[in-house]
Design a protein around this motif. Sequence first.
Motif, PDB file in Angstrom:
ATOM      1  N   LEU A  74       0.850  -1.189   0.000  1.00 25.08           N
ATOM      2  CA  LEU A  74       0.000   0.000   0.000  1.00 25.08           C
ATOM      3  C   LEU A  74       0.888   1.243   0.000  1.00 25.08           C
ATOM      4  CD1 LEU A  74      -2.869   1.192   0.191  1.00 25.08           C
ATOM      5  CD2 LEU A  74      -2.676   1.028   2.677  1.00 25.08           C
ATOM      6  N   PHE A  75       0.685   2.116  -0.977  1.00 21.80           N
ATOM      7  CA  PHE A  75       1.489   3.329  -1.107  1.00 21.80           C
ATOM      8  C   PHE A  75       0.705   4.356  -1.913  1.00 21.80           C
ATOM      9  CE2 PHE A  75       2.276   0.572  -4.642  1.00 21.80           C
ATOM     10  CZ  PHE A  75       2.392   1.396  -5.753  1.00 21.80           C
ATOM     11  N   ASN A  76       1.297   5.528  -2.088  1.00 18.36           N
ATOM     12  CA  ASN A  76       0.704   6.606  -2.885  1.00 18.36           C
ATOM     13  C   ASN A  76       1.387   6.671  -4.247  1.00 18.36           C
ATOM     14  OD1 ASN A  76      -1.319   7.969  -1.150  1.00 18.36           O
ATOM     15  ND2 ASN A  76       0.434   8.358   0.172  1.00 18.36           N
ATOM     16  N   THR A  77       0.579   6.620  -5.285  1.00 19.26           N
ATOM     17  CA  THR A  77       1.095   6.759  -6.643  1.00 19.26           C
ATOM     18  C   THR A  77       1.135   8.234  -7.019  1.00 19.26           C
ATOM     19  OG1 THR A  77       0.206   4.603  -7.275  1.00 19.26           O
ATOM     20  CG2 THR A  77       0.778   6.123  -9.056  1.00 19.26           C
ATOM     21  N   PHE A  78       2.267   8.673  -7.523  1.00 19.60           N
ATOM     22  CA  PHE A  78       2.432  10.072  -7.925  1.00 19.60           C
ATOM     23  C   PHE A  78       1.700  10.314  -9.242  1.00 19.60           C
ATOM     24  CE2 PHE A  78       4.892  13.098 -10.527  1.00 19.60           C
ATOM     25  CZ  PHE A  78       4.697  14.237  -9.781  1.00 19.60           C
ATOM     26  N   LYS A  79       0.796  11.299  -9.249  1.00 19.30           N
ATOM     27  CA  LYS A  79       0.052  11.666 -10.450  1.00 19.30           C
ATOM     28  C   LYS A  79       0.558  12.981 -11.042  1.00 19.30           C
ATOM     29  CE  LYS A  79      -2.789   8.185 -10.462  1.00 19.30           C
ATOM     30  NZ  LYS A  79      -2.774   7.191 -11.568  1.00 19.30           N
ATOM     31  N   SER A  80       0.648  13.994 -10.211  1.00 24.64           N
ATOM     32  CA  SER A  80       1.155  15.291 -10.642  1.00 24.64           C
ATOM     33  C   SER A  80       1.698  16.004  -9.410  1.00 24.64           C
ATOM     34  CB  SER A  80       0.052  16.113 -11.317  1.00 24.64           C
ATOM     35  OG  SER A  80      -0.964  16.453 -10.393  1.00 24.64           O
ATOM     36  N   ALA A  81       2.122  17.253  -9.609  1.00 26.71           N
ATOM     37  CA  ALA A  81       2.694  18.001  -8.490  1.00 26.71           C
ATOM     38  C   ALA A  81       1.675  18.303  -7.403  1.00 26.71           C
ATOM     39  CB  ALA A  81       3.313  19.303  -8.995  1.00 26.71           C
ATOM     40  N   ILE A  82       0.382  18.179  -7.715  1.00 28.88           N
ATOM     41  CA  ILE A  82      -0.661  18.487  -6.725  1.00 28.88           C
ATOM     42  C   ILE A  82      -1.611  17.310  -6.507  1.00 28.88           C
ATOM     43  CG2 ILE A  82      -0.594  20.965  -7.140  1.00 28.88           C
ATOM     44  CD1 ILE A  82      -3.029  20.630  -8.949  1.00 28.88           C
ATOM     45  N   ALA A  83      -1.297  16.131  -7.043  1.00 23.02           N
ATOM     46  CA  ALA A  83      -2.235  15.007  -6.949  1.00 23.02           C
ATOM     47  C   ALA A  83      -1.464  13.705  -6.743  1.00 23.02           C
ATOM     48  CB  ALA A  83      -3.104  14.913  -8.204  1.00 23.02           C
ATOM     49  N   TYR A  84      -2.034  12.828  -5.927  1.00 21.91           N
ATOM     50  CA  TYR A  84      -1.526  11.475  -5.702  1.00 21.91           C
ATOM     51  C   TYR A  84      -2.720  10.574  -5.408  1.00 21.91           C
ATOM     52  CZ  TYR A  84      -1.979  13.198  -0.928  1.00 21.91           C
ATOM     53  OH  TYR A  84      -2.462  13.769   0.221  1.00 21.91           O
ATOM     54  N   GLU A  85      -2.484   9.266  -5.421  1.00 25.01           N
ATOM     55  CA  GLU A  85      -3.595   8.314  -5.293  1.00 25.01           C
ATOM     56  C   GLU A  85      -3.139   7.090  -4.507  1.00 25.01           C
ATOM     57  OE1 GLU A  85      -6.730   5.854  -8.168  1.00 25.01           O
ATOM     58  OE2 GLU A  85      -5.016   6.919  -9.014  1.00 25.01           O
ATOM     59  N   ASN A  86      -3.971   6.634  -3.574  1.00 20.52           N
ATOM     60  CA  ASN A  86      -3.685   5.398  -2.842  1.00 20.52           C
ATOM     61  C   ASN A  86      -3.732   4.210  -3.805  1.00 20.52           C
ATOM     62  OD1 ASN A  86      -5.592   6.553  -0.002  1.00 20.52           O
ATOM     63  ND2 ASN A  86      -3.458   6.851  -0.442  1.00 20.52           N
ATOM     64  N   THR A  87      -2.720   3.364  -3.716  1.00 19.38           N
ATOM     65  CA  THR A  87      -2.590   2.245  -4.652  1.00 19.38           C
ATOM     66  C   THR A  87      -2.281   0.973  -3.879  1.00 19.38           C
ATOM     67  OG1 THR A  87      -1.729   3.745  -6.336  1.00 19.38           O
ATOM     68  CG2 THR A  87      -1.394   1.398  -6.703  1.00 19.38           C
ATOM     69  N   GLU A  88      -2.904  -0.116  -4.301  1.00 18.71           N
ATOM     70  CA  GLU A  88      -2.629  -1.450  -3.772  1.00 18.71           C
ATOM     71  C   GLU A  88      -1.929  -2.259  -4.860  1.00 18.71           C
ATOM     72  OE1 GLU A  88      -6.081  -3.389  -2.322  1.00 18.71           O
ATOM     73  OE2 GLU A  88      -6.599  -1.824  -0.872  1.00 18.71           O
ATOM     74  N   LEU A  89      -0.684  -2.632  -4.607  1.00 17.40           N
ATOM     75  CA  LEU A  89       0.096  -3.426  -5.550  1.00 17.40           C
ATOM     76  C   LEU A  89       0.156  -4.861  -5.049  1.00 17.40           C
ATOM     77  CD1 LEU A  89       1.931  -3.453  -8.074  1.00 17.40           C
ATOM     78  CD2 LEU A  89       3.858  -2.984  -6.544  1.00 17.40           C
ATOM     79  N   PRO A  90      -0.398  -5.815  -5.779  1.00 15.61           N
ATOM     80  CA  PRO A  90      -0.376  -7.217  -5.303  1.00 15.61           C
ATOM     81  C   PRO A  90       1.025  -7.804  -5.370  1.00 15.61           C
ATOM     82  CG  PRO A  90      -1.322  -7.089  -7.502  1.00 15.61           C
ATOM     83  CD  PRO A  90      -1.109  -5.674  -7.059  1.00 15.61           C
ATOM     84  N   ILE A  91       1.337  -8.640  -4.407  1.00 15.38           N
ATOM     85  CA  ILE A  91       2.623  -9.344  -4.377  1.00 15.38           C
ATOM     86  C   ILE A  91       2.342 -10.839  -4.314  1.00 15.38           C
ATOM     87  CG2 ILE A  91       3.975  -7.474  -3.356  1.00 15.38           C
ATOM     88  CD1 ILE A  91       3.510  -8.682  -0.628  1.00 15.38           C
ATOM     89  N   CYS A  92       3.164 -11.590  -4.991  1.00 13.18           N
ATOM     90  CA  CYS A  92       2.975 -13.046  -5.018  1.00 13.18           C
ATOM     91  C   CYS A  92       3.685 -13.692  -3.844  1.00 13.18           C
ATOM     92  CB  CYS A  92       3.479 -13.621  -6.342  1.00 13.18           C
ATOM     93  SG  CYS A  92       5.257 -13.414  -6.601  1.00 13.18           S
ATOM     94  N   THR A  93       3.195 -14.828  -3.431  1.00 15.02           N
ATOM     95  CA  THR A  93       3.785 -15.590  -2.339  1.00 15.02           C
ATOM     96  C   THR A  93       4.801 -16.583  -2.909  1.00 15.02           C
ATOM     97  OG1 THR A  93       2.085 -17.309  -2.429  1.00 15.02           O
ATOM     98  CG2 THR A  93       1.618 -15.358  -1.085  1.00 15.02           C
ATOM     99  N   PRO A  94       5.672 -17.147  -2.070  1.00 12.04           N
ATOM    100  CA  PRO A  94       6.600 -18.178  -2.586  1.00 12.04           C
ATOM    101  C   PRO A  94       5.885 -19.370  -3.204  1.00 12.04           C
ATOM    102  CG  PRO A  94       7.345 -17.361  -0.454  1.00 12.04           C
ATOM    103  CD  PRO A  94       6.009 -16.745  -0.688  1.00 12.04           C
ATOM    104  N   ASP A  95       4.758 -19.778  -2.634  1.00 12.53           N
ATOM    105  CA  ASP A  95       4.011 -20.900  -3.207  1.00 12.53           C
ATOM    106  C   ASP A  95       3.414 -20.544  -4.561  1.00 12.53           C
ATOM    107  OD1 ASP A  95       4.610 -22.414  -0.987  1.00 12.53           O
ATOM    108  OD2 ASP A  95       2.745 -21.890   0.070  1.00 12.53           O
ATOM    109  N   ASP A  96       2.984 -19.295  -4.738  1.00 10.84           N
ATOM    110  CA  ASP A  96       2.446 -18.881  -6.037  1.00 10.84           C
ATOM    111  C   ASP A  96       3.503 -18.992  -7.135  1.00 10.84           C
ATOM    112  OD1 ASP A  96       0.001 -18.329  -4.899  1.00 10.84           O
ATOM    113  OD2 ASP A  96       0.441 -16.196  -4.581  1.00 10.84           O
ATOM    114  N   MET A  97       4.720 -18.609  -6.825  1.00 12.79           N
ATOM    115  CA  MET A  97       5.789 -18.688  -7.828  1.00 12.79           C
ATOM    116  C   MET A  97       6.161 -20.134  -8.116  1.00 12.79           C
ATOM    117  SD  MET A  97       7.606 -16.743  -9.801  1.00 12.79           S
ATOM    118  CE  MET A  97       7.530 -15.118  -9.068  1.00 12.79           C
ATOM    119  N   LYS A  98       6.176 -20.972  -7.101  1.00 11.72           N
ATOM    120  CA  LYS A  98       6.538 -22.384  -7.312  1.00 11.72           C
ATOM    121  C   LYS A  98       5.477 -23.126  -8.119  1.00 11.72           C
ATOM    122  CE  LYS A  98       9.257 -22.767  -3.061  1.00 11.72           C
ATOM    123  NZ  LYS A  98       9.356 -23.396  -1.713  1.00 11.72           N
ATOM    124  N   ASN A  99       4.210 -22.756  -7.929  1.00 12.08           N
ATOM    125  CA  ASN A  99       3.113 -23.459  -8.593  1.00 12.08           C
ATOM    126  C   ASN A  99       2.635 -22.760  -9.862  1.00 12.08           C
ATOM    127  OD1 ASN A  99       3.143 -25.311  -6.446  1.00 12.08           O
ATOM    128  ND2 ASN A  99       1.700 -24.044  -5.248  1.00 12.08           N
TER     129      ASN A  99
END
Length: 316
Positions: A205-230
């Motif tokens: 969870l972080f803020n994505t930079f849009k412009s000098a006066i705007a940003y947006e909350n962003t959810e970036l999914p991350i894979c687990t070790p089991d997801d990569m193995k399978n």
Amino acid sequence: TAFVTLYKMLHLGRLAAVRTASSAARPQYALAPVVATRLGDQRHMATLKELSARLKSVKSIQKITKSMKMVSAAKFAKAERELKGARVFGAGALGLQKAAGIKGKENPSHTLIIAVSSDRGLCGAVHSSLGRHIKRMYADRPADLKYSLVFVGDKVKQQISRLHPEDVLLSFNECGRMPPTFEEATLVAQHVLKSGCEYDSGIILFNTFKSAIAYENTELPICTPDDMKNAEALQAYEEDDDIKEDYQEFVFASSLYYAMKEQAASEQSARMQAMENASKNAGEMIDGLSLKYNRMRQAVITNELIEILSGAAALD
């Protein structure tokens, strides 16, 4: 002759007594307004000193906010340049997960949330918006879902750890003083992977930079070790699990690095805007205090002139 001398003595004594009485009575009527006026001048002088001190304080604050704006502008320009290169890491991590056919679990039981912020404030709602986002996630959480929290920076941690201290897994401080590096992202990823937390889904969870006066909350999914193995797409290459684990660690660190760069750019732009607004508000306060100070100073001068003219008129 003795009678004339006695008459003169009585007459002169009576005149002296009358003059003494009149001179003693006269200040009784003139003293009270003068004392009252001087007391009023003292009150005005005290207020003038307070206004002068406050005006000086606001001017000092305006100098600080203007300096902070200039510093934030320089840091923002650097963060924006570095963000262009960091976005390649984020796009590469997402591209690898998409090419490998890795999809998040539909009904997870344990979700890892990594909130990326910093230790520094005075940047508007950059950190508080992330805290509100996590609070909404807790409000909408199913009863059978568990959260584990990792905080990069103390600002969001201060908001959430008081409400859910049992869910805090790790926290990292001393963030935001210097631009984030890939080594820092790798260090955070290693500590998370070695923590022993068994999660079946995760987000950054972080803020994505849009412009000098705007940003947006962003959810970036991350894979687990089991997801990569399978992952189905990786099965055709017949690679060992150790190599797939290395893939997962690199994707995890790349995603963190990208998120930290986006958050840094958003924070610097928000701080620059906040300091600009603070300088503007300080300027408006200075104008109002200066006008009030000048009016009160003019009132004191007018009272002094009235007192001088009244004294001159009384002598005439």
